[in-house]
Design an enzyme around this catalytic site. Sequence first.
Site, PDB file in Angstrom:
ATOM      1  N   SER A  90     -10.521   1.348  -0.228  1.00 23.77           N
ATOM      2  CA  SER A  90     -10.017   2.063  -0.616  1.00 23.77           C
ATOM      3  C   SER A  90      -8.201   1.552  -0.171  1.00 23.77           C
ATOM      4  O   SER A  90      -8.012   2.162   0.594  1.00 23.77           O
ATOM      5  CB  SER A  90      -9.882   4.199   0.938  1.00 23.77           C
ATOM      6  N   LYS A 162      -8.590   8.332  -6.405  1.00 23.41           N
ATOM      7  CA  LYS A 162      -9.139   8.525  -4.694  1.00 23.41           C
ATOM      8  C   LYS A 162      -7.842   8.869  -3.673  1.00 23.41           C
ATOM      9  O   LYS A 162      -8.013   9.492  -3.440  1.00 23.41           O
ATOM     10  CB  LYS A 162      -9.858   7.102  -4.723  1.00 23.41           C
TER      11      LYS A 162
END
Length: 281
Positions: A90, A162
């Site tokens: 991430s 995301k």
Amino acid sequence: MTRPRIGFVGLGQMGRPMATRLDEAGYPLTVFDAAPFAPIGSATSATALDGLAGVDILILMLPNSAVVTAVLEELAPRLSSGTLVVDMSSSEPLQTRALAAQLAGRDLRFVDAPVSGGVRGAVAGTLAIMAGGDISSVRPVLDVLGRTVLEVGPVGSGHAAKALNNLVSAATLSVTVEALRLGAEFGIDPATLTAVLNSSSGRSNTSENKVAQFMLDGSYASGFALQLMAKDVRIAVGLARELAQRTEIADRVAEQWSRVAGEVTPQTDHTAMYELIGGPR
């Protein structure tokens, strides 16, 4: 057809089951992690990053952009021309784009492919994968790891998607918890109100898949850390700042999650927000 040699860096809660699936699928695999780890099937364990120099595809599953950058600063000079780097961490979207440009100067390809679905999805191979860039050559590998592979745009778009997904997820969880607390104070059992939400317009992933399963029983065991959710929310809001976009609700969500994240341990599950927010003023 010869399968590509895969290097995998980052064997944490998500990375280890993902690497295990690749090994079980028969890919030639070399793994590395900064912390000690148990062997993974037939995979080769590299004792240093330069043990990954001969791979065709390098997959990174690391905590943040800073760690990704540090690893690639050391490893990129050792990679063969044309090696594909796949960042499944991430990471921060704009930093991802800058990193991709730097690697292109070394004749290294780069895509971002972060995931959603938690540890259970990693174990089962049912992750949702959001890909930025050209994934045509790595699509069979991603299909081993995820049930859904979404091509969302150019490099960096996967990391943006995301973060934005988790912004929505965090906001939904927060407001659901507050509604359940308010309902309980008024005399409505949380399980009953959850049933109302799930049969009405308030239905969400939180109400369907988190409240009864991980919150009401106090298990808080979804497999995704609260601090990681807070990090993703901050990435989303940071992207808004970089793009000069106004985000009133997202700002409050980021404020709440960052505050609570500073009060808990790295092991605290994000569903523990059920007992960490709400209550009397």
